[in-house]
Motif scaffolding. Structure first.
Motif, PDB file in Angstrom:
ATOM      1  N   HIS A   1       0.814  -1.212   0.000  1.00 44.57           N
ATOM      2  CA  HIS A   1       0.000   0.000   0.000  1.00 44.57           C
ATOM      3  C   HIS A   1       0.849   1.265   0.000  1.00 44.57           C
ATOM      4  N   LEU A   2       1.834   1.329   0.888  1.00 44.79           N
ATOM      5  CA  LEU A   2       2.624   2.555   1.016  1.00 44.79           C
ATOM      6  C   LEU A   2       3.415   2.861  -0.255  1.00 44.79           C
ATOM      7  N   ARG A   3       3.746   1.829  -1.006  1.00 43.17           N
ATOM      8  CA  ARG A   3       4.513   2.072  -2.226  1.00 43.17           C
ATOM      9  C   ARG A   3       3.664   2.637  -3.365  1.00 43.17           C
ATOM     10  N   LEU A   4       2.374   2.846  -3.105  1.00 45.85           N
ATOM     11  CA  LEU A   4       1.568   3.618  -4.039  1.00 45.85           C
ATOM     12  C   LEU A   4       2.049   5.064  -4.098  1.00 45.85           C
ATOM     13  N   VAL A   5       2.605   5.519  -2.978  1.00 43.21           N
ATOM     14  CA  VAL A   5       3.116   6.890  -2.909  1.00 43.21           C
ATOM     15  C   VAL A   5       4.559   6.868  -3.383  1.00 43.21           C
ATOM     16  N   LYS A   6       4.772   7.247  -4.622  1.00 49.42           N
ATOM     17  CA  LYS A   6       6.098   7.120  -5.234  1.00 49.42           C
ATOM     18  C   LYS A   6       7.157   7.968  -4.544  1.00 49.42           C
TER      19      LYS A   6
ATOM     20  N   ASP B   1      -3.830  -6.128  -0.971  1.00 53.54           N
ATOM     21  CA  ASP B   1      -2.981  -5.216  -1.734  1.00 53.54           C
ATOM     22  C   ASP B   1      -3.892  -4.116  -2.244  1.00 53.54           C
ATOM     23  N   PRO B   2      -3.354  -2.965  -2.611  1.00 51.26           N
ATOM     24  CA  PRO B   2      -4.206  -1.805  -2.892  1.00 51.26           C
ATOM     25  C   PRO B   2      -5.159  -1.977  -4.070  1.00 51.26           C
ATOM     26  N   HIS B   3      -4.881  -2.896  -4.976  1.00 53.77           N
ATOM     27  CA  HIS B   3      -5.738  -3.075  -6.146  1.00 53.77           C
ATOM     28  C   HIS B   3      -6.454  -4.434  -6.144  1.00 53.77           C
ATOM     29  N   GLN B   4      -6.317  -5.187  -5.045  1.00 52.08           N
ATOM     30  CA  GLN B   4      -6.889  -6.527  -4.934  1.00 52.08           C
ATOM     31  C   GLN B   4      -6.488  -7.399  -6.127  1.00 52.08           C
ATOM     32  N   SER B   5      -5.241  -7.284  -6.504  1.00 50.64           N
ATOM     33  CA  SER B   5      -4.734  -8.044  -7.649  1.00 50.64           C
ATOM     34  C   SER B   5      -3.831  -9.200  -7.238  1.00 50.64           C
TER      35      SER B   5
ATOM     36  N   LEU C   1      -2.024   3.818   5.064  1.00 47.35           N
ATOM     37  CA  LEU C   1      -1.652   4.574   3.878  1.00 47.35           C
ATOM     38  C   LEU C   1      -2.246   5.972   3.899  1.00 47.35           C
ATOM     39  N   ARG C   2      -3.528   6.088   4.206  1.00 48.69           N
ATOM     40  CA  ARG C   2      -4.160   7.402   4.225  1.00 48.69           C
ATOM     41  C   ARG C   2      -3.516   8.320   5.250  1.00 48.69           C
ATOM     42  N   CYS C   3      -3.143   7.743   6.401  1.00 47.30           N
ATOM     43  CA  CYS C   3      -2.505   8.536   7.451  1.00 47.30           C
ATOM     44  C   CYS C   3      -1.138   9.051   7.002  1.00 47.30           C
ATOM     45  N   ILE C   4      -0.289   8.144   6.549  1.00 47.99           N
ATOM     46  CA  ILE C   4       1.084   8.531   6.203  1.00 47.99           C
ATOM     47  C   ILE C   4       1.110   9.397   4.947  1.00 47.99           C
ATOM     48  N   ALA C   5       0.266   9.074   3.972  1.00 48.19           N
ATOM     49  CA  ALA C   5       0.200   9.901   2.768  1.00 48.19           C
ATOM     50  C   ALA C   5      -0.287  11.299   3.111  1.00 48.19           C
ATOM     51  N   GLY C   6      -1.282  11.373   4.002  1.00 49.31           N
ATOM     52  CA  GLY C   6      -1.789  12.678   4.412  1.00 49.31           C
ATOM     53  C   GLY C   6      -0.740  13.499   5.131  1.00 49.31           C
ATOM     54  N   ARG C   7       0.039  12.856   6.008  1.00 51.68           N
ATOM     55  CA  ARG C   7       1.105  13.582   6.712  1.00 51.68           C
ATOM     56  C   ARG C   7       2.183  14.056   5.745  1.00 51.68           C
ATOM     57  N   ALA C   8       2.350  13.301   4.645  1.00 54.92           N
ATOM     58  CA  ALA C   8       3.363  13.672   3.652  1.00 54.92           C
ATOM     59  C   ALA C   8       2.831  14.673   2.631  1.00 54.92           C
ATOM     60  N   GLY C   9       1.558  15.049   2.787  1.00 56.00           N
ATOM     61  CA  GLY C   9       0.969  16.028   1.880  1.00 56.00           C
ATOM     62  C   GLY C   9       0.533  15.455   0.555  1.00 56.00           C
ATOM     63  N   VAL C  10       0.373  14.120   0.486  1.00 55.49           N
ATOM     64  CA  VAL C  10      -0.050  13.474  -0.758  1.00 55.49           C
ATOM     65  C   VAL C  10      -1.561  13.283  -0.718  1.00 55.49           C
ATOM     66  N   ARG C  11      -2.224  13.691  -1.770  1.00 58.14           N
ATOM     67  CA  ARG C  11      -3.677  13.584  -1.833  1.00 58.14           C
ATOM     68  C   ARG C  11      -4.094  12.688  -3.000  1.00 58.14           C
ATOM     69  N   GLY C  12      -5.325  12.191  -2.915  1.00 60.62           N
ATOM     70  CA  GLY C  12      -5.903  11.453  -4.033  1.00 60.62           C
ATOM     71  C   GLY C  12      -5.421  10.032  -4.190  1.00 60.62           C
ATOM     72  N   VAL C  13      -4.837   9.420  -3.139  1.00 57.54           N
ATOM     73  CA  VAL C  13      -4.401   8.032  -3.225  1.00 57.54           C
ATOM     74  C   VAL C  13      -5.626   7.124  -3.193  1.00 57.54           C
ATOM     75  N   GLN C  14      -5.750   6.245  -4.184  1.00 54.46           N
ATOM     76  CA  GLN C  14      -6.914   5.369  -4.290  1.00 54.46           C
ATOM     77  C   GLN C  14      -6.542   3.936  -3.925  1.00 54.46           C
ATOM     78  N   VAL C  15      -7.337   3.340  -3.047  1.00 57.23           N
ATOM     79  CA  VAL C  15      -7.124   1.934  -2.682  1.00 57.23           C
ATOM     80  C   VAL C  15      -8.457   1.219  -2.725  1.00 57.23           C
ATOM     81  N   ALA C  16      -8.403  -0.116  -2.804  1.00 55.63           N
ATOM     82  CA  ALA C  16      -9.626  -0.914  -2.800  1.00 55.63           C
ATOM     83  C   ALA C  16     -10.295  -0.805  -1.446  1.00 55.63           C
ATOM     84  N   GLU C  17     -11.618  -0.844  -1.433  1.00 61.52           N
ATOM     85  CA  GLU C  17     -12.368  -0.760  -0.189  1.00 61.52           C
ATOM     86  C   GLU C  17     -12.178  -2.014   0.645  1.00 61.52           C
TER      87      GLU C  17
END
Length: 410
Positions: free
Chosen positions: A21-26, A61-65, A387-403
Motif C-alpha cells: 500500500h505505502l509504495r503507491l506513494v512514489k 494489496d491496494p488493487h486486490q490483484s 496509507l491514508r494517514c502517512i500519505a496525508g502527513r506527507a501532503g499526498v492527496r488522491g491516493v486510491q485503494v480498494a475498499e
C-alpha cells in the motif's frame, strides 16, 4: 548510514500488505525488514489448515490483484478451503515477490528513538534512520506459558509455536493444554501421527464454530439474511460480525462494549471439521493445572480435581498475550515511552502510538481497533488506513485503494 521515510519491521501478512500500500506513494522511500512468512512457516505445525474461510484469507494489496486466485493461476496450483498452512505460506512468499522484491532479510537488533526519527541497528552492525516506523512482527513474541510450568525444560513442556513437526512425538504420551484452534488441531495432528494424546482445558465446553445456530443463519435463511448478519471478513458471530468488520464503528462504542465485542469474537474455539478427527482423543474439560514437576525424564501434572497425569510431554496450546514491551528489539527507553493498557499500545488514527511516528499493526492493535486485527483479513482495513494517514502527513492527496471487505455488504 541508510535513510528512509518509512521502515517496516515484519514480513508476514501485515508487513507485506503495508508495504504494497505505502509504495503507491512514489515519493515515499519504504524499507521493509524481515524473513517472509517466517512465523507461519516455522512456528505452526506442518499439516495444519487455516480456520478462516477463503474470502477472509487473502492478504490485502491496494488493487486486490494479489489474491489467492491469482497465485493459483500464476503457479498452476489448486487448493481450496480450508486452506492448508503450507499453501498459505507459499502464497505469502509469492505475494512478497510481487509487492516487496527488495525485502531486506537482515535482522533488526534494536530500535532507538531519536529527536525526529528512529535508529535501527542491524545484525550487520549497520544502521538505518527512518522518519516513521511500522511494527508488524506478529505474535511470536507473545506466546503465553502458565506459571505452573515455569522452570521446566523444553524437553518436557513447550508451546505449540515451538514446533514445526509434531511427528517427533510419535509413540509418546502427550498432554495438550487448551481449548482453542491451536490446541485442538495440534492434538488431532499428534493423534494422527501416532502419539497417545489427551486434551485438558479450563473451559467447561468447547466452542465449535459452524454449529446449528450458525449454519441456520448463514445457509438456512438464504443469502440475503446471511449477508445481513455476517460480514465477508468472517470474524465474530451473527450480527457482531458486521460490527467488528468496521473498526471505525467499533471504536465509537464505550470501552466496555468494545471489550465485550472483542471477547465474543476471538474467544477460544475450534473449527467444526476437527470434531471427527478428535473422536478418539480423550478431553478433560473444566480442569485447571495446579502444579507440574519433572518425574525423571517425564512430567507429572496435577489437576484441580485431584487427578494426576504423568506424560512424556506437555504441549501448551495456551495462546498469546500481547505485551509490546516483550519485543526484544525495542530499546528500554522506547518501550517505556509507549502508552499501553495491559500490554496493548493505545493507538490513535493511522495506528499511531503515543510515540509520534511509531505505528503498530496486527495483534497489538486489537485493543484499539478491535478483533479484526488479529486475523489476516484485518490487513484490508489496516493497510489502507495506514496509507491514508502517512500519505496525508506527507501532503499526498488522491491516493486510491480498494475498499475493505466489509464495504461489500454495506
Amino acid at each position: 548510514m541508510t535513510k528512509c521515510d518509512v521502515a517496516i519491521i515484519g514480513a508476514g501478512p501485515y508487513g507485506l500488505s503495508a508495504t504494497a500500500h505505502l509504495r503507491l506513494v512514489k515519493s515515499l522511500d519504504v524499507h521493509i525488514f524481515g524473513e517472509p512468512m517466517s512465523f507461519w512457516e516455522r512456528s505452526m505445525p506442518s499439516g495444519m489448515l487455516l480456520r478462516s474461510g477463503w474470502a477472509a484469507t487473502h492478504i490485502a494489496d491496494p488493487h486486490q490483484s494479489l489474491t489467492m486466485e491469482r497465485y493459483q493461476a500464476a503457479v498452476s496450483k489448486h487448493f481450496s478451503t480450508p486452506v492448508p498452512l503450507n499453501c498459505f505460506g507459499e502464497y505469502g512468499r509469492w505475494f512478497q515477490r510481487q509487492a516487496a522484491p527488495d525485502l531486506d532479510t537482515r535482522k533488526v537488533l534494536q530500535v532507538e528513538r531519536r529527536t525526529k526519527d528512529f535508529r535501527l541497528i542491524l545484525d550487520t552492525c549497520e544502521t538505518v534512520l527512518a522518519r516513521r516506523l511500522v511494527i508488524a512482527t506478529g505474535i511470536g513474541s507473545f506466546a503465553w506459558r502458565p506459571s505452573q510450568f515455569a522452570g521446566l525444560p523444553s524437553s518436557l513442556v513447550s508451546h505449540t509455536c515451538e514446533h514445526r513437526d509434531l511427528g517427533t512425538f510419535a509413540g509418546k504420551r502427550v498432554l495438550v493444554i487448551g481449548s482453542g484452534q491451536s490446541a485442538l488441531e495440534s492434538a488431532a495432528l499428534l493423534h494422527e501421527g501416532g502419539a497417545e494424546v489427551e486434551i485438558a482445558a479450563r473451559a467447561i465446553q468447547i466452542h465449535w464454530l459452524g454449529g446449528v445456530f450458525s449454519r441456520t443463519f448463514q445457509h438456512g435463511l438464504g443469502p440475503a439474511v446471511s449477508k445481513l448478519l455476517y460480514a465477508p471478513t468472517d470474524v465474530g458471530p451473527a450480527g457482531i460480525s458486521q460490527i467488528v468488520a468496521r473498526p471505525d464503528l467499533t471504536r465509537r462504542f464505550p470501552r466496555m462494549v468494545q471489550d465485550w465485542l472483542r471477547a465474543q469474537s476471538i474467544r477460544p474455539a475450534g473449527a467444526r471439521w476437527l470434531v471427527a478427527r478428535l473422536q478418539k482423543v480423550p478431553i478433560s474439560l473444566g480442569r485447571s493445572v495446579i502444579s507440574a514437576a519433572a518425574a525423571g525424564d517425564r512430567i507429572r501434572v496435577s489437576l484441580d480435581d485431584g487427578s494426576e497425569r504423568t506424560v512424556d510431554h506437555v504441549l501448551l496450546g495456551t495462546g498469546y498475550r500481547v505485551d509490546v514491551s516483550r519485543y526484544d528489539f525495542l530499546s528500554p527507553e522506547l518501550a517505556k515511552a509507549i502508552d499501553c493498557f495491559q500490554g496493548y499500545p493505545r493507538l490513535r488514527e493511522g495506528f499511531e502510538s503515543s510515540v509520534p511516528g511509531l505505528h503498530f499493526l496486527g495483534a497489538p492493535a486489537v485493543w484499539s481497533f478491535g478483533a479484526l486485527m488479529q486475523f489476516v483479513v484485518g490487513t484490508h482495513y489496516a493497510s489502507s488506513t495506514l496509507l491514508r494517514c502517512i500519505a496525508g502527513r506527507a501532503g499526498v492527496r488522491g491516493v486510491q485503494v480498494a475498499e475493505p471487505l466489509a464495504a461489500e455488504v454495506a
